[in-house]
Design a protein around this motif. Structure first.
Motif, PDB file in Angstrom:
ATOM      1  N   UNK A 289      23.775   0.295  15.390  1.00 25.99           N
ATOM      2  CA  UNK A 289      22.689  -0.158  14.840  1.00 25.99           C
ATOM      3  C   UNK A 289      22.336  -2.026  15.955  1.00 25.99           C
ATOM      4  N   UNK A 290      21.917  -1.588  17.021  1.00 26.37           N
ATOM      5  CA  UNK A 290      21.020  -3.455  17.197  1.00 26.37           C
ATOM      6  C   UNK A 290      20.853  -4.324  16.581  1.00 26.37           C
ATOM      7  N   UNK A 291      21.171  -5.575  16.546  1.00 23.59           N
ATOM      8  CA  UNK A 291      20.705  -6.505  15.989  1.00 23.59           C
ATOM      9  C   UNK A 291      19.223  -6.858  15.700  1.00 23.59           C
ATOM     10  N   UNK A 292      18.665  -7.171  15.962  1.00 22.00           N
ATOM     11  CA  UNK A 292      16.761  -8.155  15.558  1.00 22.00           C
ATOM     12  C   UNK A 292      16.965  -8.938  16.846  1.00 22.00           C
ATOM     13  N   UNK A 293      18.186  -9.970  17.993  1.00 20.04           N
ATOM     14  CA  UNK A 293      18.021  -9.771  18.769  1.00 20.04           C
ATOM     15  C   UNK A 293      18.283  -8.927  20.155  1.00 20.04           C
ATOM     16  N   UNK A 294      19.030  -8.214  19.768  1.00 16.25           N
ATOM     17  CA  UNK A 294      18.972  -7.590  20.921  1.00 16.25           C
ATOM     18  C   UNK A 294      18.519  -6.294  20.962  1.00 16.25           C
ATOM     19  N   UNK A 295      17.973  -5.899  19.969  1.00 14.67           N
ATOM     20  CA  UNK A 295      16.471  -4.998  20.297  1.00 14.67           C
ATOM     21  C   UNK A 295      15.450  -5.513  20.568  1.00 14.67           C
ATOM     22  N   UNK A 296      15.118  -7.076  20.590  1.00 15.95           N
ATOM     23  CA  UNK A 296      14.203  -7.749  21.157  1.00 15.95           C
ATOM     24  C   UNK A 296      14.646  -8.010  22.711  1.00 15.95           C
ATOM     25  N   UNK A 297      15.765  -7.660  23.106  1.00 20.02           N
ATOM     26  CA  UNK A 297      16.358  -7.966  24.753  1.00 20.02           C
ATOM     27  C   UNK A 297      15.898  -6.778  25.038  1.00 20.02           C
ATOM     28  N   UNK A 298      15.922  -5.317  24.178  1.00 18.68           N
ATOM     29  CA  UNK A 298      16.398  -3.961  25.273  1.00 18.68           C
ATOM     30  C   UNK A 298      14.161  -3.711  25.725  1.00 18.68           C
ATOM     31  N   UNK A 299      13.854  -4.398  24.665  1.00 17.64           N
ATOM     32  CA  UNK A 299      12.164  -4.340  24.640  1.00 17.64           C
ATOM     33  C   UNK A 299      11.957  -5.378  26.419  1.00 17.64           C
ATOM     34  N   UNK A 300      12.796  -6.415  26.061  1.00 14.57           N
ATOM     35  CA  UNK A 300      12.304  -7.055  27.463  1.00 14.57           C
ATOM     36  C   UNK A 300      13.074  -6.139  28.643  1.00 14.57           C
ATOM     37  N   UNK A 301      13.323  -5.950  28.500  1.00 15.84           N
ATOM     38  CA  UNK A 301      14.660  -5.780  29.717  1.00 15.84           C
ATOM     39  C   UNK A 301      13.594  -3.682  30.154  1.00 15.84           C
ATOM     40  N   UNK A 302      13.113  -2.981  29.594  1.00 13.65           N
ATOM     41  CA  UNK A 302      12.250  -2.160  29.812  1.00 13.65           C
ATOM     42  C   UNK A 302      10.914  -2.621  30.000  1.00 13.65           C
ATOM     43  N   UNK A 303      10.377  -3.252  29.171  1.00  9.60           N
ATOM     44  CA  UNK A 303       9.600  -4.126  29.749  1.00  9.60           C
ATOM     45  C   UNK A 303       9.376  -4.227  30.920  1.00  9.60           C
ATOM     46  N   UNK A 304      10.352  -5.016  31.410  1.00 10.84           N
ATOM     47  CA  UNK A 304      10.170  -5.576  33.128  1.00 10.84           C
ATOM     48  C   UNK A 304      10.320  -4.613  34.186  1.00 10.84           C
ATOM     49  N   UNK A 305      10.862  -4.175  33.440  1.00 13.77           N
ATOM     50  CA  UNK A 305      11.222  -3.076  35.031  1.00 13.77           C
ATOM     51  C   UNK A 305       9.953  -2.302  34.444  1.00 13.77           C
ATOM     52  N   UNK A 306       9.196  -1.878  33.232  1.00 13.93           N
ATOM     53  CA  UNK A 306       7.886  -1.350  33.884  1.00 13.93           C
ATOM     54  C   UNK A 306       7.443  -2.088  34.547  1.00 13.93           C
ATOM     55  N   UNK A 307       7.102  -3.607  34.152  1.00 11.32           N
ATOM     56  CA  UNK A 307       5.792  -3.676  34.650  1.00 11.32           C
ATOM     57  C   UNK A 307       6.499  -4.189  36.492  1.00 11.32           C
ATOM     58  N   UNK A 308       7.681  -3.792  36.713  1.00 13.31           N
ATOM     59  CA  UNK A 308       7.775  -3.908  37.984  1.00 13.31           C
ATOM     60  C   UNK A 308       8.198  -2.801  39.007  1.00 13.31           C
ATOM     61  N   UNK A 309       8.857  -1.585  38.532  1.00 11.01           N
ATOM     62  CA  UNK A 309       7.864  -0.234  38.671  1.00 11.01           C
ATOM     63  C   UNK A 309       5.873  -0.571  39.210  1.00 11.01           C
ATOM     64  N   UNK A 310       5.123  -0.911  38.193  1.00  8.88           N
ATOM     65  CA  UNK A 310       3.670  -1.230  38.432  1.00  8.88           C
ATOM     66  C   UNK A 310       3.476  -1.835  39.888  1.00  8.88           C
ATOM     67  N   UNK A 311       4.146  -3.092  40.481  1.00  6.36           N
ATOM     68  CA  UNK A 311       3.762  -3.495  40.793  1.00  6.36           C
ATOM     69  C   UNK A 311       4.266  -2.991  42.277  1.00  6.36           C
ATOM     70  N   UNK A 312       5.494  -2.264  42.368  1.00  9.98           N
ATOM     71  CA  UNK A 312       5.907  -1.753  43.505  1.00  9.98           C
ATOM     72  C   UNK A 312       5.008  -0.856  43.554  1.00  9.98           C
ATOM     73  N   UNK A 313       4.607   0.142  42.440  1.00  9.04           N
ATOM     74  CA  UNK A 313       3.484   0.684  43.260  1.00  9.04           C
ATOM     75  C   UNK A 313       2.264   0.675  44.056  1.00  9.04           C
ATOM     76  N   UNK A 314       2.058  -0.612  43.174  1.00  5.60           N
ATOM     77  CA  UNK A 314       0.373  -1.203  43.837  1.00  5.60           C
ATOM     78  C   UNK A 314       0.911  -1.660  45.257  1.00  5.60           C
ATOM     79  N   UNK A 315       2.033  -1.491  45.621  1.00  5.65           N
ATOM     80  CA  UNK A 315       2.031  -2.377  46.299  1.00  5.65           C
ATOM     81  C   UNK A 315       2.030  -1.218  47.765  1.00  5.65           C
ATOM     82  N   UNK A 316       2.901  -0.164  47.374  1.00  3.24           N
ATOM     83  CA  UNK A 316       2.978   1.524  48.332  1.00  3.24           C
ATOM     84  C   UNK A 316       1.337   1.755  48.539  1.00  3.24           C
ATOM     85  N   UNK A 317       0.494   1.708  47.005  1.00  3.73           N
ATOM     86  CA  UNK A 317      -0.739   1.862  47.294  1.00  3.73           C
ATOM     87  C   UNK A 317      -1.978   1.155  48.411  1.00  3.73           C
ATOM     88  N   UNK A 318      -1.873  -0.159  48.299  1.00  2.43           N
ATOM     89  CA  UNK A 318      -2.159  -1.116  49.588  1.00  2.43           C
ATOM     90  C   UNK A 318      -1.470  -0.476  50.670  1.00  2.43           C
TER      91      UNK A 318
END
Length: 409
Positions: A1-30
């Motif tokens: 099992x990943x440690x608490x620090x590792x789990x926090x980073x994993x959440x950060x990675x995919x949270x930032x990735x999802x936000x990046x997807x949203x920004x790019x989608x807004x770009x193409x929508x515009x």
């Protein structure tokens, strides 16, 4: 099992990735919603490649932390290397962690330089018709190509033979430790900083010399100065790797993901900003309209006056140019003075104007109203979409202009 620090980073990675997807989608929508799919340019294609590289880079960072426990072929003494069993699980984790670091660093570099290419293509369209800008763009193409090639050469040639980058015993040396390689870390940081300075030097002088109101000029200056923030993250990444790399080899993955996310958001900001600006302007326009309708009870619209032929519901294209004026349009063109050798770039798409009374005014070259404009003449045509209200003591007007990147005077 990943440690608490590792789990926090994993959440950060995919949270930032999802936000990046949203920004790019807004770009193409515009782009799609205002000008249609025909408005797509090379920078939109490059952005698609960039988001693919960003996804792959995030996956590498996830594997480094979640799968390989943040281990690589560094942070070991010679005694530990000699005592480590090649058949052990730790050996397996360290070898694969080092390989993942190699792939992640190449993807990190590729992503940053794809985003720089995206900026360069955008600036080429933005400064079309501005004197001497084509030279800066061509020089930028050469600079980006040379610096990216040099970063790849450092990545592949800093350690020869190449497979020593995941060697455990004997110690392969700092150059062959991808998680903390001093040569590669510093070289990429320097190249990244220099190219960011060059890219910012293209639009900032043009914006500064423009005749835009100071409020709008300040917005553009901030928007095109985002490279300073990216440089700050690049320097933080370099410092954290060189100071904490032997304690926590995953530092490379941590800061690479963060810097990449900031770069993606900043690169898409000029395309995404108009969506929020139009939303705010529509809200303010609706508020003003309600205030006008409630306050001017004795007024009436020109279209309701007896004998006045009203032509409501029409949509017109807005083409506005003025000597010594700079405008930021739906196709992000800069309009410059003809007398200085520049050329006027027209919109490639129509502005989505509201259904109000449309009044057409034609000016000839001398500025006299009433001149005739043809498809190829040099006259300027102004189509002002305005709804007028006349009261006993005053005349009020409200107008709405829509279009991505159009900063109204």
């Amino acid at each position: 099992m990943p440690s608490e620090t590792e789990q926090a980073f994993i959440r950060e990675v995919w949270g930032l990735q999802g936000t990046a997807y949203l920004v790019v989608i807004l770009r193409y929508y515009s782009r799609f919603s205002i000008l249609g799919w025909r408005s797509l340019a090379w920078d939109d294609a490059i952005m698609f490649l960039a988001i693919v590289a960003h996804t792959a880079e995030s996956l590498m960072a996830y594997l480094v932390v979640a799968r390989w426990k943040g281990l690589a072929n560094n942070a070991m003494t010679d005694e530990q290397r000699a005592a480590l069993d090649p058949q052990s699980n730790e050996w397996y984790l360290r070898v694969n962690g080092s390989k993942t670091h190699v792939a992640g660093l190449i993807l990190y570099t590729t992503l940053l330089w794809l985003l720089k290419a995206c900026w360069l293509v955008y600036y080429a369209r933005l400064t079309e018709g501005v004197n001497n800008m084509h030279r800066l763009i061509r020089s930028g193409i050469i600079i980006i190509g040379v610096t990216y090639t040099s970063c790849l050469l450092v990545a592949f040639l800093k350690c020869i033979p190449f497979h020593h980058q995941w060697q455990i015993n004997p110690s392969p040396g700092n150059n062959c430790m991808p998680a903390i390689s001093t040569v590669q870390t510093i070289f990429v940081m320097i190249m990244n900083t220099l190219t960011d300075f060059y890219l910012m030097a293209i639009p900032l002088p043009v914006v500064w010399k423009s005749h835009l109101p100071w409020r709008k000029k300040l917005i553009l200056l901030i928007m095109f100065s985002g490279g300073f923030l990216e440089m700050a993250f690049g320097i933080l990444r370099c410092v954290s790797i060189l100071t904490l790399g032997d304690i926590d080899p995953a530092q490379s993955g941590y800061w690479s993901v963060r810097e990449s996310f900031v770069s993606v958001v900043l690169t898409n900001m000029p395309m995404v900003y108009p969506i929020f600006r139009r939303f705010i302007e529509k809200g303010l326009s609706a508020s003003r309209s309600r205030a006008t309708s409630q306050g001017d009870t004795r007024g009436y619209k020109l279209s309701s006056m007896p004998g006045r032929a009203a032509s409501t519901g029409q949509r017109q294209n807005l083409s506005f140019s003025e000597p010594n004026d700079t405008a930021w349009d739906s196709e992000e063109h800069i309009i410059v003075d003809r007398g200085q050798g520049g050329s006027i770039s027209r919109e490639e798409g129509s502005l989505n104007l509201p259904k109000h009374q449309t009044i057409g005014i034609t000016f000839d070259e001398s500025g006299t109203p009433g001149g005739s404009a043809t498809a190829t003449d040099e006259s300027h045509q102004i189509m002002v979409t305005t709804e007028y209200t006349v009261t006993e003591g005053s005349r009020r007007s409200s107008s709405t202009m829509n279009g991505p990147g159009f900063l109204n005077r």
